[in-house]
Design a protein around this motif. Structure first.
Motif, short mmCIF file in Angstrom:
data_model
loop_
_atom_site.label_atom_id
_atom_site.label_comp_id
_atom_site.label_asym_id
_atom_site.label_seq_id
_atom_site.Cartn_x
_atom_site.Cartn_y
_atom_site.Cartn_z
N GLU A 155 0.83 -1.20 0.00
CA GLU A 155 0.00 0.00 0.00
C GLU A 155 0.88 1.26 0.00
N LYS A 156 1.90 1.25 0.82
CA LYS A 156 2.78 2.40 0.90
C LYS A 156 3.50 2.65 -0.42
N LEU A 157 3.98 1.58 -1.00
CA LEU A 157 4.70 1.71 -2.28
C LEU A 157 3.77 2.14 -3.40
N GLU A 158 2.53 1.60 -3.37
CA GLU A 158 1.57 2.01 -4.41
C GLU A 158 1.25 3.51 -4.28
N GLN A 159 1.13 4.00 -3.01
CA GLN A 159 0.84 5.43 -2.80
C GLN A 159 2.02 6.28 -3.28
N GLN A 160 3.23 5.86 -2.99
CA GLN A 160 4.41 6.58 -3.45
C GLN A 160 4.47 6.58 -4.98
N LEU A 161 4.13 5.43 -5.54
CA LEU A 161 4.16 5.35 -7.00
C LEU A 161 3.15 6.30 -7.62
N GLU A 162 1.97 6.40 -6.99
CA GLU A 162 0.94 7.31 -7.50
C GLU A 162 1.40 8.77 -7.39
N ASP A 163 2.03 9.12 -6.25
CA ASP A 163 2.53 10.48 -6.08
C ASP A 163 3.60 10.78 -7.12
N LEU A 164 4.48 9.87 -7.35
CA LEU A 164 5.53 10.07 -8.36
C LEU A 164 4.93 10.19 -9.75
N ARG A 165 3.88 9.41 -9.99
CA ARG A 165 3.23 9.47 -11.30
C ARG A 165 2.63 10.86 -11.52
N GLN A 166 2.02 11.43 -10.46
CA GLN A 166 1.43 12.77 -10.58
C GLN A 166 2.53 13.84 -10.75
N GLY A 167 3.63 13.70 -10.00
CA GLY A 167 4.74 14.66 -10.13
C GLY A 167 5.33 14.62 -11.52
N LYS A 168 5.45 13.46 -12.06
CA LYS A 168 6.00 13.31 -13.40
C LYS A 168 5.08 13.96 -14.43
N SER A 169 3.76 13.78 -14.18
CA SER A 169 2.79 14.37 -15.11
C SER A 169 2.87 15.90 -15.07
N THR A 170 3.05 16.45 -13.85
CA THR A 170 3.15 17.91 -13.70
C THR A 170 4.41 18.41 -14.41
N ASP B 244 5.94 16.96 -16.89
CA ASP B 244 5.74 16.84 -18.35
C ASP B 244 4.96 18.03 -18.89
N THR B 245 3.96 18.47 -18.13
CA THR B 245 3.13 19.59 -18.57
C THR B 245 3.95 20.89 -18.58
N ALA B 246 4.78 21.04 -17.55
CA ALA B 246 5.59 22.24 -17.46
C ALA B 246 6.58 22.33 -18.60
N PHE B 247 7.12 21.19 -18.94
CA PHE B 247 8.11 21.16 -20.02
C PHE B 247 7.47 21.47 -21.37
N GLN B 248 6.28 21.06 -21.57
CA GLN B 248 5.71 21.10 -22.91
C GLN B 248 4.81 22.34 -23.13
N LYS B 249 4.09 22.86 -22.14
CA LYS B 249 3.05 23.85 -22.41
C LYS B 249 3.31 25.24 -21.79
N MET B 250 4.03 25.27 -20.74
CA MET B 250 4.18 26.56 -20.05
C MET B 250 5.15 27.50 -20.80
N GLU B 251 4.73 28.79 -20.82
CA GLU B 251 5.61 29.82 -21.35
C GLU B 251 6.63 30.18 -20.28
N ALA B 252 7.54 31.01 -20.66
CA ALA B 252 8.64 31.33 -19.76
C ALA B 252 8.14 31.98 -18.48
N VAL B 253 7.22 32.92 -18.64
CA VAL B 253 6.74 33.62 -17.45
C VAL B 253 5.98 32.66 -16.55
N SER B 254 5.10 31.89 -17.17
CA SER B 254 4.30 30.92 -16.39
C SER B 254 5.20 29.89 -15.74
#
Length: 543
Positions: free
Chosen positions: A268-283, A285-295
């Motif tokens: 359970e603990k590892l699955e929760q950590q994996l989910e948190d890492l998955r969300q961080g990675k998604s964030t 990925d979004t920052a790398f691809q869509k955000m402008e410099a100011v944002s």
């Protein structure tokens, strides 16, 4: 008119020729009225050398000249009726092996000369004339010589055969021949002398049969009881094994559940950590691809903070839980299985080696069949003193005050053991170092204890190894066998195999003599001690 049964009964005596004492054959009548067989009267007259003429054998009336013999028709007719009755002819059911051939009553005897069955009433005339009478079931032909057809009257002792008078002139001419009555009387005397022995033997055999039956019942009962006990023990063993297995399974399951619970929490603990890492990675990925410099710069603090949290995950090290080990429990079961296998193998091999595989080695015999007999004080002769441990017999110079007992030896200085064997294999040893004259062996429990016939080896019921004048010998049924035994042994061994019917005597680890007999009858070890002060000792054997 045909004669009735009562008529025949009345005229039976009149149908007997007074010369040959048998039923008439071709009857003829004399002028005086008396009748005879034709051959009998003619032979009678020819044997007489009287000048007075022909004489009637009955009334002695004299006829001056030889009278003409005429057939007595009436008597002949009656004789024919008798013959028909004997042959089962016109007489209906007459002539059977159990009925009188005169009146059809119950037959009592058979008259041999007249060849007729008679009841008690019609037997009297034959008894008065001295006729030979036998039981009704005896066949006439059995009482006649097979060679000559004549009545058997003699007995040949040489050939042990029955014979008639004509046989004496043949091969029996020089043999010892007596009348059958004399032979009968002599043989009855011989049988009468043997009768008590046969009766005693029957009693002994009947007693032994009862013992065998009793042992059979005891064996069946003890076997059945043993099987019942084993069945209960088997159920108990199965119950204990099943309980042990169930306990081990519960312990294994308990340890399994504990480990699975820990593993579940880690998952359970590892699955929760994996989910948190998955969300961080998604964030990211979004920052790398869509955000402008100011944002990007505006949200960089949140991203960096999240990355710091993710770096904590990478520093976490999981310690694997230990693998469950059930080898100890399995070894316990393996030990139980091995124990049972050895137990089964021991049962299959039997408690001792098979007798045909056991060599006649005294060490083996001592180990497998060793016995330590004890002496029976009630059997000891008055000059035999028994030790307190009942193993030593000592010859004394004076008589001991032993009480009267039917088992006590009164003639020879002997004693038997209390042990009695009738089956199986038994080995015992006797120490003779304190005696120069002795006899050792076995005897039937039924052997007499009184008189001169009670000596060991002097009768058919005992077997004995002796030492006398430094010479050894084996004795049975008053027969002596000399033995060549070098040296002066201090101890002798005896191996009794009841089923094989053998008593093997050992001295100095070698076979000295083998007695053979019927040892399924109960037998006892026995001792005979000569010479004042001498003693013989049953050795105590420890298996």
């Amino acid at each position: 008119m045909a004669s009735s049964s009562s008529d025949i009964g009345v005229n039976l005596d009149a149908l007997t020729c007074s010369v040959c004492l048998q039923i008439y054959k071709e009857p003829v009548a004399l002028p005086c009225g008396h009748s005879f067989c034709r051959v009998c009267i003619e032979t009678y007259w020819e044997s007489k050398e009287e000048d007075t003429g022909c004489v009637c054998p009955n009334c002695r009336e004299v006829f001056p000249q030889k009278t003409k013999l005429k057939k007595n028709v009436t008597v002949a007719h009656l004789v024919d009726n008798i013959v028909n009755v004997k042959k089962g002819g016109t007489g209906g059911t007459w002539g059977t092996e159990s009925h009188c051939e005169v009146c059809n009553g119950e037959a009592a005897k058979r008259c041999v000369p007249c060849e007729i069955l008679c009841c008690e009433k019609h037997l009297k005339p034959h008894q008065q004339k001295g006729h030979k009478l036998v039981d009704p079931g005896v066949k006439i032909e059995e009482l006649r010589c097979t060679e000559h057809g004549k009545p058997i009257q003699l007995y040949c002792k040489d050939d042990e055969s029955l014979m008639c008078l004509m046989c004496t002139g043949g091969e029996h001419q020089d043999h010892k021949v007596v009348a059958v009555e004399i032979a009968h009387s002599e043989l009855k005397g011989v049988l009468a002398a043997k009768y008590p022995h046969v009766s005693q033997s029957m009693e002994r055999v009947a007693s032994q049969l009862q013992q065998v039956q009793k042992e059979k019942e005891q064996t069946e009962n003890s076997s059945r009881d043993a099987e019942d006990r084993l069945e209960e023990k088997g159920k108990l063993v199965c119950k204990l094994v099943n309980e042990s297995v169930d306990l081990m399974k519960r312990e294994i399951n308990k340890r399994k559940m504990e480990k699975l619970s820990l593993l579940g929490k880690q998952r359970e603990k590892l699955e929760q950590q994996l989910e948190d890492l998955r969300q961080g990675k998604s964030t990211m990925d979004t920052a790398f691809q869509k955000m402008e410099a100011v944002s990007f710069l505006q949200g960089s603090k949140d991203v960096l903070k999240m990355l710091e949290t993710m770096s904590d995950f990478t520093s976490v090290k999981r310690t694997p839980l230990p693998v469950l080990d059930f080898s100890k429990e399995e070894k316990n079961l393996d030990g139980l299985i091995t124990l049972n296998k050895k137990f089964l193998e021991k049962i299959q091999k039997g408690p001792v080696e098979h007798p045909e595989k056991v060599e006649l080695d005294q060490n083996n015999l001592r180990r497998l069949y060793g016995r330590s007999p004890s002496l029976d004080q009630n059997s000891a002769h008055r000059r035999i003193k028994i030790s307190g441990d009942l193993r030593t017999a000592t010859r004394t110079g004076t008589e001991n005050q032993h009480p009267e007992h039917p088992d006590r030896f009164d003639f020879y200085e002997q004693v038997v053991s209390r042990d009695c064997f009738s089956s199986g294999r038994h080995y015992w040893e006797v120490d003779v170092r304190s005696s120069r004259l002795w006899g050792i062996g076995i005897c039937l429990n039924s052997m007499g204890r009184k008189g001169w016939e009670s000596g060991l080896g002097e009768n058919p019921e005992s077997w004995c190894l002796r030492k006398h004048n430094n010479k050894f010998s084996a004795h049975h049924n008053d027969r002596r066998t000399s033995l060549s035994i070098p040296g002066d042994h201090e101890r002798f061994g005896f191996f009794l195999d009841c089923e094989a019917g053998e008593l093997t005597c050992f001295g100095d680890s070698r076979v000295l003599h083998v007695f053979r007999g019927n040892f399924t009858d109960p037998v006892k070890p026995a001792i005979w001690v000569w010479g004042d002060g001498g003693s013989v000792h049953f050795v105590h054997l420890v298996k």
